[in-house]
Design an enzyme around this catalytic site. Structure first.
Site, PDB file in Angstrom:
ATOM      1  N   LYS A 173      42.063  64.791 100.588  1.00 53.82           N
ATOM      2  CA  LYS A 173      41.163  63.979 101.415  1.00 53.82           C
ATOM      3  C   LYS A 173      39.993  63.466 100.589  1.00 53.82           C
ATOM      4  CE  LYS A 173      37.850  66.118 103.990  1.00 53.82           C
ATOM      5  NZ  LYS A 173      36.482  65.608 103.778  1.00 53.82           N
ATOM      6  N   ASN A 174      39.373  64.364  99.822  1.00 54.69           N
ATOM      7  CA  ASN A 174      38.144  63.973  99.128  1.00 54.69           C
ATOM      8  C   ASN A 174      38.392  63.120  97.887  1.00 54.69           C
ATOM      9  OD1 ASN A 174      36.688  65.166 101.100  1.00 54.69           O
ATOM     10  ND2 ASN A 174      36.160  67.014  99.946  1.00 54.69           N
ATOM     11  N   CYS A 225      24.078  66.925 109.110  1.00 53.13           N
ATOM     12  CA  CYS A 225      25.320  67.283 109.791  1.00 53.13           C
ATOM     13  C   CYS A 225      25.374  68.790 109.951  1.00 53.13           C
ATOM     14  CB  CYS A 225      26.535  66.746 109.042  1.00 53.13           C
ATOM     15  SG  CYS A 225      26.958  67.689 107.602  1.00 53.13           S
ATOM     16  N   ARG A 256      21.892  67.059 103.892  1.00 52.37           N
ATOM     17  CA  ARG A 256      22.724  66.150 103.102  1.00 52.37           C
ATOM     18  C   ARG A 256      22.141  64.748 102.929  1.00 52.37           C
ATOM     19  NH1 ARG A 256      28.913  66.980 104.813  1.00 52.37           N
ATOM     20  NH2 ARG A 256      29.244  66.265 102.700  1.00 52.37           N
ATOM     21  N   ASP A 308      33.687  74.467  99.657  1.00 54.64           N
ATOM     22  CA  ASP A 308      34.716  74.132 100.650  1.00 54.64           C
ATOM     23  C   ASP A 308      35.739  75.253 100.840  1.00 54.64           C
ATOM     24  OD1 ASP A 308      33.506  71.720 101.100  1.00 54.64           O
ATOM     25  OD2 ASP A 308      34.953  70.523  99.963  1.00 54.64           O
ATOM     26  N   ARG A 328      40.398  66.290 110.945  1.00 60.02           N
ATOM     27  CA  ARG A 328      39.766  65.359 110.012  1.00 60.02           C
ATOM     28  C   ARG A 328      40.284  65.549 108.600  1.00 60.02           C
ATOM     29  NH1 ARG A 328      33.536  65.521 109.894  1.00 60.02           N
ATOM     30  NH2 ARG A 328      34.169  64.258 108.147  1.00 60.02           N
TER      31      ARG A 328
HETATM   32  N1  EPU Z   1      22.324  66.019  97.741  1.00 55.50           N
HETATM   33  C1  EPU Z   1      21.051  65.513  97.810  1.00 55.50           C
HETATM   34  N2  EPU Z   1      20.870  64.170  97.616  1.00 55.50           N
HETATM   35  C2  EPU Z   1      21.905  63.325  97.375  1.00 55.50           C
HETATM   36  C3  EPU Z   1      23.198  63.850  97.304  1.00 55.50           C
HETATM   37  C4  EPU Z   1      23.384  65.203  97.485  1.00 55.50           C
HETATM   38  O1  EPU Z   1      20.092  66.242  98.037  1.00 55.50           O
HETATM   39  O2  EPU Z   1      21.671  62.118  97.227  1.00 55.50           O
HETATM   40  C5  EPU Z   1      22.548  67.471  97.914  1.00 55.50           C
HETATM   41  C6  EPU Z   1      23.333  67.810  99.174  1.00 55.50           C
HETATM   42  O3  EPU Z   1      22.496  67.892 100.305  1.00 55.50           O
HETATM   43  C7  EPU Z   1      23.968  69.119  98.800  1.00 55.50           C
HETATM   44  C8  EPU Z   1      24.252  68.958  97.306  1.00 55.50           C
HETATM   45  O4  EPU Z   1      23.385  67.925  96.865  1.00 55.50           O
HETATM   46  O5  EPU Z   1      23.060  70.162  98.997  1.00 55.50           O
HETATM   47  C9  EPU Z   1      25.673  68.595  96.944  1.00 55.50           C
HETATM   48  O6  EPU Z   1      26.121  67.541  97.776  1.00 55.50           O
HETATM   49  P1  EPU Z   1      27.217  66.482  97.339  1.00 55.50           P
HETATM   50  O7  EPU Z   1      26.582  65.145  97.308  1.00 55.50           O
HETATM   51  O8  EPU Z   1      27.923  66.946  96.119  1.00 55.50           O
HETATM   52  O9  EPU Z   1      28.225  66.542  98.577  1.00 55.50           O
HETATM   53  P2  EPU Z   1      29.010  65.307  99.137  1.00 55.50           P
HETATM   54  O10 EPU Z   1      29.367  64.407  98.035  1.00 55.50           O
HETATM   55  O11 EPU Z   1      28.331  64.770 100.326  1.00 55.50           O
HETATM   56  C10 EPU Z   1      31.410  66.299  98.769  1.00 55.50           C
HETATM   57  C11 EPU Z   1      32.596  66.601  99.620  1.00 55.50           C
HETATM   58  C12 EPU Z   1      32.278  67.810 100.493  1.00 55.50           C
HETATM   59  C13 EPU Z   1      31.962  68.987  99.580  1.00 55.50           C
HETATM   60  C14 EPU Z   1      30.793  68.623  98.648  1.00 55.50           C
HETATM   61  C15 EPU Z   1      30.483  69.704  97.634  1.00 55.50           C
HETATM   62  C16 EPU Z   1      33.596  64.425  99.898  1.00 55.50           C
HETATM   63  C17 EPU Z   1      33.921  63.291 100.795  1.00 55.50           C
HETATM   64  N3  EPU Z   1      32.899  65.426 100.438  1.00 55.50           N
HETATM   65  O12 EPU Z   1      30.340  66.019  99.663  1.00 55.50           O
HETATM   66  O13 EPU Z   1      33.444  68.098 101.231  1.00 55.50           O
HETATM   67  O14 EPU Z   1      31.600  70.116 100.341  1.00 55.50           O
HETATM   68  O15 EPU Z   1      31.111  67.411  97.929  1.00 55.50           O
HETATM   69  O16 EPU Z   1      31.603  69.992  96.886  1.00 55.50           O
HETATM   70  O17 EPU Z   1      33.983  64.427  98.748  1.00 55.50           O
HETATM   71  C18 EPU Z   1      34.674  68.886 103.077  1.00 55.50           C
HETATM   72  O18 EPU Z   1      35.675  68.349 102.572  1.00 55.50           O
HETATM   73  O19 EPU Z   1      34.741  69.674 104.049  1.00 55.50           O
HETATM   74  C19 EPU Z   1      33.363  68.603 102.519  1.00 55.50           C
HETATM   75  C20 EPU Z   1      32.232  68.838 103.170  1.00 55.50           C
END
Ligand code: EPU
Length: 422
Positions: free
Chosen positions: A22-23, A116, A121, A310, A402
């Site tokens: 998915k990701n 969320c 996030r 995850d 999802r």
């Molecule tokens: N963060 C910030 N600012 C930003 C971006 C991130 O503060 O601009 C913080 C987030 O709040 C969090 C940390 O940095 O505390 C890491 O967040 P990240 O951006 O890496 O998460 P994401 O890209 O939103 C993806 C996956 C998630 C997975 C996380 C961590 C996708 C679509 N989603 O989310 O997957 O948990 O990386 O590995 O790739 C899931 O599949 O259930 C899921 C939540």
């Protein structure tokens, strides 16, 4: 709302085919916005999140057609560079269209994702990075509004304040069409980032170092179409491994990449399971663990290649039934313990101390009605239900839909007594 009804205490046995990730699918679909030519994705999982992103892209004027595990996308007639609130609120990963839209069309309006179930996030790093690439970005009426005054993004050195997966993906996609060289420091090293880079390269992008903490991109004038097989879903694979260990079964995963699961495999070995693997399969044998139960194993989540956040809920379910006590520490998201109170309803003994859960293993869980709160929490509850004595009803499984393709069918084929109740 659909529920899953599980009659537990049946060890899982047999083979299970792992779907595409998915990701990875979501950023790959968003990347189709970078070209007017067709992009074909194979090994695509049939999931709600994939459909949601498909609807978002068609709303912009793109053509999206999924037939089984193949998705054809073409963004040759984009009419609106807009991701509206109605879509973004159902799926935060919608923000992945921001980078491609700004890079190719010089404009985008993307609803700002709110907090969320698992944390606040923010997407400040996505915004800051685009600004460093020369975009003007501000938030207006709840939307991220971006434009490129000089017509084309300009390569830059970007160092994100923390490691962000979708942030790295958004900036990498944007930099592909920028003028000159970009370097992303502190980049996420997840296999899904490397998979996106692999497809961008097939589209004509010049990227070095994806999958390491420094990604170097030489911008090109345009990208072309490509065909790409989506990397297997390491989190789906890990979920089945945990289910096999929790039920003390013997399961072989097919179509996975064992090295993407190294940190989890180490933990499951420590727990007492026997793991063997080949190029694209993993077998977990947990039917003859010393003492008849898993040993408690502590873990601390971190970015790849560390222990995945995850997988935290699913691994907690394994620990609920283990011998001894485990400390599970969550370092990525501030609110990712929503499954704890539900696991307690099944008879688990868990205390939350700040960002650590102390799980004292018990001999038996007993079936109950529990409520899924987010995708991976739901998976943890299903695993606990499969291992628990008697009947467990998992409510609100739209979270599970999802991100897991046909999970109840795959589990039933492994011998689980599980059914969807509509
Ligand atoms: N963060 C910030 N600012 C930003 C971006 C991130 O503060 O601009 C913080 C987030 O709040 C969090 C940390 O940095 O505390 C890491 O967040 P990240 O951006 O890496 O998460 P994401 O890209 O939103 C993806 C996956 C998630 C997975 C996380 C961590 C996708 C679509 N989603 O989310 O997957 O948990 O990386 O590995 O790739 C899931 O599949 O259930 C899921 C939540």
């Amino acid at each position: 709302m659909d529920k899953l009804r599980i009659q537990g205490e049946r060890p899982l046995h047999g083979d299970v085919q792992i779907s595409g990730a998915k990701n990875a699918a979501l950023p790959l679909m968003a990347a189709s916005l970078l070209t007017d030519q067709p992009v074909v994705l194979t090994n695509a999982p049939e999931l709600m999140d994939v459909r949601t992103l498909g609807h978002l892209l068609t709303g912009m004027g793109a053509q999206v057609a999924q037939e089984g595990a193949s998705i054809r996308l073409q963004a040759d007639a984009i009419t609106a560079c807009v991701a509206p609130y109605e879509r973004v609120k159902t799926m935060r990963a919608s923000v992945l269209v921001l980078g491609p839209l700004v890079a190719r069309f010089g404009q985008a309006r993307v609803s700002l994702p709110g907090g969320c179930a698992i944390g606040a996030r923010p997407v400040d790093q996505h915004i800051k990075g685009l600004q460093q690439l020369g975009a003007e970005v501000h938030v207006e009426h709840g939307d991220i509004v971006a434009s490129v005054p000089r017509g084309r993004l300009k390569g830059a050195r970007i160092s994100t304040d923390m490691i962000t997966v979708t942030g790295t993906e958004n900036l990498m996609m944007a930099a592909c069409l920028a003028e000159g060289e970009s370097v992303i420091e502190n980049a996420a090293q997840e296999p899904e980032v490397a998979d996106l880079a692999a497809m961008l390269q097939k589209m004509g992008a010049r990227i070095d170092g994806a999958g390491t903490s420094r990604v170097r991109i030489q911008g090109v004038d345009r990208l072309h179409g490509a065909e790409h097989a989506i990397v297997p879903d390491r989190i789906e694979a890990g979920t089945f491994l945990c289910a096999a260990v929790a039920t003390r079964g013997d399961v072989t995963l097919r179509g996975c990449v064992p090295e993407h699961l190294d940190s989890l495999l180490d933990k499951l070995r420590e727990a007492g399971a026997t793991l063997t693997s080949g190029a694209d399969w993993i077998r977990v044998q947990a039917d003859a663990m010393p003492g008849g139960r898993a040993r408690a194993v502590s873990a601390r989540t971190s970015e790849y290649p560390g222990f995945a956040t995850d997988m935290q809920a699913q691994f907690m379910a394994v620990n609920c039934l283990a011998q001894g006590a485990a400390h599970l520490t969550e370092t990525i998201f501030e609110n990712r313990f929503m499954h704890v109170q539900e696991l307690v309803r099944l008879g688990a003994t868990i205390a939350i101390e700040g960002n650590t859960c102390v799980v004292q293993g018990v001999k038996r869980l007993s079936g109950a009605t529990v409520m899924a709160t987010d995708l991976r929490a739901s998976a943890g509850l299903v695993i606990a239900g499969l291992a628990a004595e008697g009947e467990t009803l998992v409510e609100r499984i739209y979270h599970l839909d999802r991100g897991y393709a046909g999970m109840e069918h795959k589990l039933a084929a492994l011998g689980a007594n599980i059914a969807r109740v509509r």
